[in-house]
Design a protein around this motif. Structure first.
Motif, PDB file in Angstrom:
ATOM      1  N   VAL A 262       0.816  -1.218   0.000  1.00 44.71           N
ATOM      2  CA  VAL A 262       0.000   0.000   0.000  1.00 44.71           C
ATOM      3  C   VAL A 262       0.849   1.267   0.000  1.00 44.71           C
ATOM      4  N   THR A 263       2.173   1.131  -0.047  1.00 48.69           N
ATOM      5  CA  THR A 263       3.069   2.288  -0.014  1.00 48.69           C
ATOM      6  C   THR A 263       3.742   2.474  -1.372  1.00 48.69           C
ATOM      7  N   GLU A 264       3.954   3.726  -1.747  1.00 54.79           N
ATOM      8  CA  GLU A 264       4.634   4.027  -3.005  1.00 54.79           C
ATOM      9  C   GLU A 264       6.036   3.404  -3.025  1.00 54.79           C
ATOM     10  N   PRO A 265       6.561   3.080  -4.206  1.00 55.88           N
ATOM     11  CA  PRO A 265       7.910   2.505  -4.288  1.00 55.88           C
ATOM     12  C   PRO A 265       8.981   3.380  -3.647  1.00 55.88           C
ATOM     13  N   THR A 266       8.771   4.691  -3.620  1.00 58.89           N
ATOM     14  CA  THR A 266       9.755   5.602  -3.016  1.00 58.89           C
ATOM     15  C   THR A 266       9.405   5.949  -1.571  1.00 58.89           C
ATOM     16  N   GLY A 267       8.417   5.268  -1.001  1.00 58.03           N
ATOM     17  CA  GLY A 267       7.944   5.605   0.336  1.00 58.03           C
ATOM     18  C   GLY A 267       8.840   5.091   1.443  1.00 58.03           C
ATOM     19  N   PHE A 268       8.420   5.332   2.684  1.00 62.34           N
ATOM     20  CA  PHE A 268       9.185   4.896   3.848  1.00 62.34           C
ATOM     21  C   PHE A 268       8.233   4.421   4.939  1.00 62.34           C
ATOM     22  N   TRP A 269       8.820   3.728   5.910  1.00 64.99           N
ATOM     23  CA  TRP A 269       8.060   3.174   7.033  1.00 64.99           C
ATOM     24  C   TRP A 269       8.790   3.517   8.325  1.00 64.99           C
ATOM     25  N   LEU A 270       8.054   4.059   9.293  1.00 61.26           N
ATOM     26  CA  LEU A 270       8.611   4.448  10.578  1.00 61.26           C
ATOM     27  C   LEU A 270       7.840   3.724  11.685  1.00 61.26           C
ATOM     28  N   PHE A 271       8.536   2.850  12.420  1.00 61.66           N
ATOM     29  CA  PHE A 271       7.917   2.104  13.515  1.00 61.66           C
ATOM     30  C   PHE A 271       8.654   2.436  14.818  1.00 61.66           C
ATOM     31  N   PRO A 272       8.371   3.581  15.442  1.00 60.84           N
ATOM     32  CA  PRO A 272       9.022   3.890  16.725  1.00 60.84           C
ATOM     33  C   PRO A 272       8.511   2.975  17.837  1.00 60.84           C
ATOM     34  N   HIS A 273       9.361   2.716  18.794  1.00 58.53           N
ATOM     35  CA  HIS A 273       9.042   2.000  20.023  1.00 58.53           C
ATOM     36  C   HIS A 273       8.578   0.567  19.761  1.00 58.53           C
ATOM     37  N   LEU A 274       9.556  -0.287  19.495  1.00 54.23           N
ATOM     38  CA  LEU A 274       9.324  -1.726  19.379  1.00 54.23           C
ATOM     39  C   LEU A 274       9.921  -2.410  20.598  1.00 54.23           C
ATOM     40  N   HIS A 275       9.107  -3.145  21.340  1.00 55.49           N
ATOM     41  CA  HIS A 275       9.617  -3.860  22.511  1.00 55.49           C
ATOM     42  C   HIS A 275      10.609  -4.940  22.087  1.00 55.49           C
ATOM     43  N   ASN A 276      11.673  -5.067  22.844  1.00 53.42           N
ATOM     44  CA  ASN A 276      12.728  -6.037  22.575  1.00 53.42           C
ATOM     45  C   ASN A 276      12.454  -7.306  23.386  1.00 53.42           C
ATOM     46  N   ALA A 277      12.289  -8.437  22.712  1.00 52.71           N
ATOM     47  CA  ALA A 277      11.993  -9.703  23.385  1.00 52.71           C
ATOM     48  C   ALA A 277      13.135 -10.170  24.281  1.00 52.71           C
ATOM     49  N   LEU A 278      14.339  -9.614  24.108  1.00 51.14           N
ATOM     50  CA  LEU A 278      15.497 -10.035  24.901  1.00 51.14           C
ATOM     51  C   LEU A 278      15.560  -9.313  26.251  1.00 51.14           C
ATOM     52  N   VAL A 279      14.684  -8.297  26.445  1.00 57.76           N
ATOM     53  CA  VAL A 279      14.703  -7.492  27.667  1.00 57.76           C
ATOM     54  C   VAL A 279      13.298  -7.462  28.254  1.00 57.76           C
ATOM     55  N   PRO A 280      13.142  -7.678  29.575  1.00 58.46           N
ATOM     56  CA  PRO A 280      11.804  -7.655  30.191  1.00 58.46           C
ATOM     57  C   PRO A 280      11.116  -6.310  29.979  1.00 58.46           C
ATOM     58  N   ASN A 281       9.793  -6.357  29.797  1.00 53.82           N
ATOM     59  CA  ASN A 281       9.000  -5.155  29.569  1.00 53.82           C
ATOM     60  C   ASN A 281       7.703  -5.261  30.355  1.00 53.82           C
ATOM     61  N   LEU A 282       7.215  -4.112  30.845  1.00 59.78           N
ATOM     62  CA  LEU A 282       6.015  -4.091  31.684  1.00 59.78           C
ATOM     63  C   LEU A 282       4.788  -4.591  30.938  1.00 59.78           C
ATOM     64  N   SER A 283       4.675  -4.243  29.667  1.00 59.93           N
ATOM     65  CA  SER A 283       3.530  -4.666  28.850  1.00 59.93           C
ATOM     66  C   SER A 283       4.056  -5.131  27.500  1.00 59.93           C
ATOM     67  N   PRO A 284       4.626  -6.335  27.449  1.00 60.80           N
ATOM     68  CA  PRO A 284       5.448  -6.722  26.293  1.00 60.80           C
ATOM     69  C   PRO A 284       4.701  -6.932  24.991  1.00 60.80           C
ATOM     70  N   GLY A 285       3.432  -7.397  25.041  1.00 62.31           N
ATOM     71  CA  GLY A 285       2.776  -7.786  23.803  1.00 62.31           C
ATOM     72  C   GLY A 285       3.367  -9.072  23.271  1.00 62.31           C
ATOM     73  N   ILE A 286       3.671  -9.091  21.982  1.00 62.77           N
ATOM     74  CA  ILE A 286       4.287 -10.261  21.342  1.00 62.77           C
ATOM     75  C   ILE A 286       5.554  -9.763  20.653  1.00 62.77           C
ATOM     76  N   PRO A 287       6.575  -9.394  21.425  1.00 64.62           N
ATOM     77  CA  PRO A 287       7.759  -8.749  20.850  1.00 64.62           C
ATOM     78  C   PRO A 287       8.693  -9.739  20.172  1.00 64.62           C
ATOM     79  N   LEU A 288       9.638  -9.211  19.416  1.00 64.60           N
ATOM     80  CA  LEU A 288      10.692  -9.989  18.780  1.00 64.60           C
ATOM     81  C   LEU A 288      12.042  -9.437  19.211  1.00 64.60           C
ATOM     82  N   SER A 289      13.075 -10.172  18.955  1.00 60.01           N
ATOM     83  CA  SER A 289      14.430  -9.663  19.147  1.00 60.01           C
ATOM     84  C   SER A 289      14.756  -8.713  17.998  1.00 60.01           C
TER      85      SER A 289
END
Length: 452
Positions: A262-289
């Motif tokens: 759904v994004t133009e070929p010259t577009g970009f994607w910004l995903f700030p704040h992704l929980h790191n599965a290697l570090v404990p988190n208060l509300s982790p969700g389903i994180p990845l490394s």
């Protein structure tokens, strides 16, 4: 805003059939504020300018009570019912409430508490004078309401602000704010980059209702589930933003492929704040490394950054440098990371965001501060709404000033929106330290005494 032209480009996320406007109940408005949309498999409501592309009825009976109320001409009743009945995760309580509602419709007597809860939502939608803060407290659990109102003190939001500079490379087009919540970032994007059309999408109708009513009434809002294919055509967006949401998505690989589509070929994607599965988190969700985030979103050409480094760049008054690459070890140790993806020209330095914030105006004091008059100055004191929230925002402590003084004259000009060129140096310093931010008009006002 939702328009006929925009609607004509969408398809059903469940059957991929085109969406057709079956009934326009908007009373002659240019925007589609109320109505019914159909496809090959379902009928979807438009509620107060929000297109709800979610199927809440069971497969064996596709009757949609919200649509039934719209058919009967009860627009506000349909909205109140939807705010009460729809739930992102239909847990035991919401299932019980829906069961009680079904019994009431069939003539059985139901508990007073259910009727009162439904009536609360009706009173909220019928009361145009209710403040944002009071609506939050009425519609959201107290802890979550504080989280949303004081979002500008949370490190996840603050660390995302420098990344907004990337939107400055766009001269126009549409951008998608996915998992937009109550629309804090949607407002910032539109305020700082008015040449962009913002589409705000979330799975939570209540949050979207609050965003449209109080934060940015003129944006396009869609209620959808990211576990299903996106309803947008190929190449619709010039950029995609998803703050603090991707670690709650189960089908990350499928969503990544769809976001590329759904994004133009010259577009970009910004995903700030992704929980790191290697570090404990208060509300982790389903994180990845960090390594697995790169693998999942490999088709987007991603790079990861340590969130704390991004946050520090603004506090130190430095440009956002996306050409720098943190070590794999630093990424693995970081509790949260930010992902940026796009073509090779995205990997450069971005300067001037603070100056753009100053020039755009609309600055208000961060709601986390309480203002008190003393002598010739106004004292701004950091005030956490609760210990729980303070602990949640612990990573902000290094960057948020605990106490700030400004002159009464500057404070008055700030309240009246008549800052002068001579104020720029001091105001820029306050923006840089997150004391001042662009906020929607009236954001701080409430009957709870939060006004300053």
């Amino acid at each position: 805003m939702l328009t006929r032209d925009f609607l004509s480009k969408l398809h059903c996320p469940y059957c991929e059939a085109p969406l057709v406007l079956e009934s326009d109940l908007s009373a002659g408005d240019d925007a589609l504020n109320w109505g019914i949309v159909r496809c090959a498999c379902y009928r979807y409501p438009i509620l107060d300018g929000i297109l709800v592309l979610q199927q809440h009825s069971p497969a064996f009976n596709t009757a949609n009570r919200i649509v039934d109320l719209l058919d009967a001409g009860d627009r506000m009743g349909a909205l109140a019912y939807a705010l009460n009945a729809t739930s992102p995760v239909p847990g035991p309580r919401s299932l019980v409430m829906r069961g009680l509602e079904l019994l009431e419709r069939r003539g059985f007597s139901i508990g007073r508490s259910f009727r009162e809860e439904r009536d609360v939502h009706r009173r909220i939608v019928d009361d145009p004078s209710m403040s944002f803060y009071d609506a939050l407290r009425a519609l959201r659990p107290p802890i979550y309401a504080d989280y949303l109102f004081y979002r500008h003190a949370n490190p996840s939001f603050l660390a995302s602000i420098p990344l907004l500079a990337v939107f400055g490379t766009l001269s126009g087009g549409a951008v998608l704010d996915l998992a937009c919540g109550v629309g804090h970032t949607s407002f910032m994007i539109r305020h700082l980059f008015p040449q962009l059309d913002v589409v705000s999408a979330d799975h939570d109708l209540v949050n979207l209702y609050l965003a449209r009513r109080y934060i940015s009434p003129d944006l396009t809002y869609i209620c959808l589930n990211t576990e299903y294919p996106l309803p947008f055509p190929d190449g619709m967006f010039a950029g995609v933003w998803c703050l603090d949401g991707m670690h709650y998505v189960r089908s990350k690989v499928a969503l990544g492929r769809d976001l590329k589509r759904v994004t133009e070929p010259t577009g970009f994607w910004l995903f700030p704040h992704l929980h790191n599965a290697l570090v404990p988190n208060l509300s982790p969700g389903i994180p990845l490394s960090p390594d697995d985030y790169r693998r999942c979103f490999e088709p987007l050409n991603p790079r990861l950054f340590v969130e704390a480094d991004v946050l520090k760049s603004q506090f130190d008054g430095k440009p956002l440098d996306l050409s720098a690459r943190p070590s794999d070890e630093a990424l693995r140790r970081a509790p949260v990371v930010s992902l940026v993806a796009g073509k090779e020209d995205v990997w450069r330095s971005y300067a001037g965001l603070i100056e753009r914030v100053w020039q755009a105006g609309g600055l208000q004091i961060n709601p986390i501060y309480q203002a008190r008059r003393g002598g010739s100055a106004i004292e701004l004191t950091l005030r956490w709404p609760s210990e729980v929230f303070r602990d949640e925002c612990g990573a902000s402590a290094e960057f948020i000033l605990k106490r700030v003084e400004v002159s009464q004259n500057l404070y008055q000009r700030l309240l009246e929106g008549r800052l002068e060129a001579a104020d720029q140096e001091q105001i820029v310093a306050l923006i840089q330290s997150f004391v001042l931010l662009p906020l929607p008009e009236g954001y701080r006002r409430s009957s709870a005494g939060l006004a300053v």
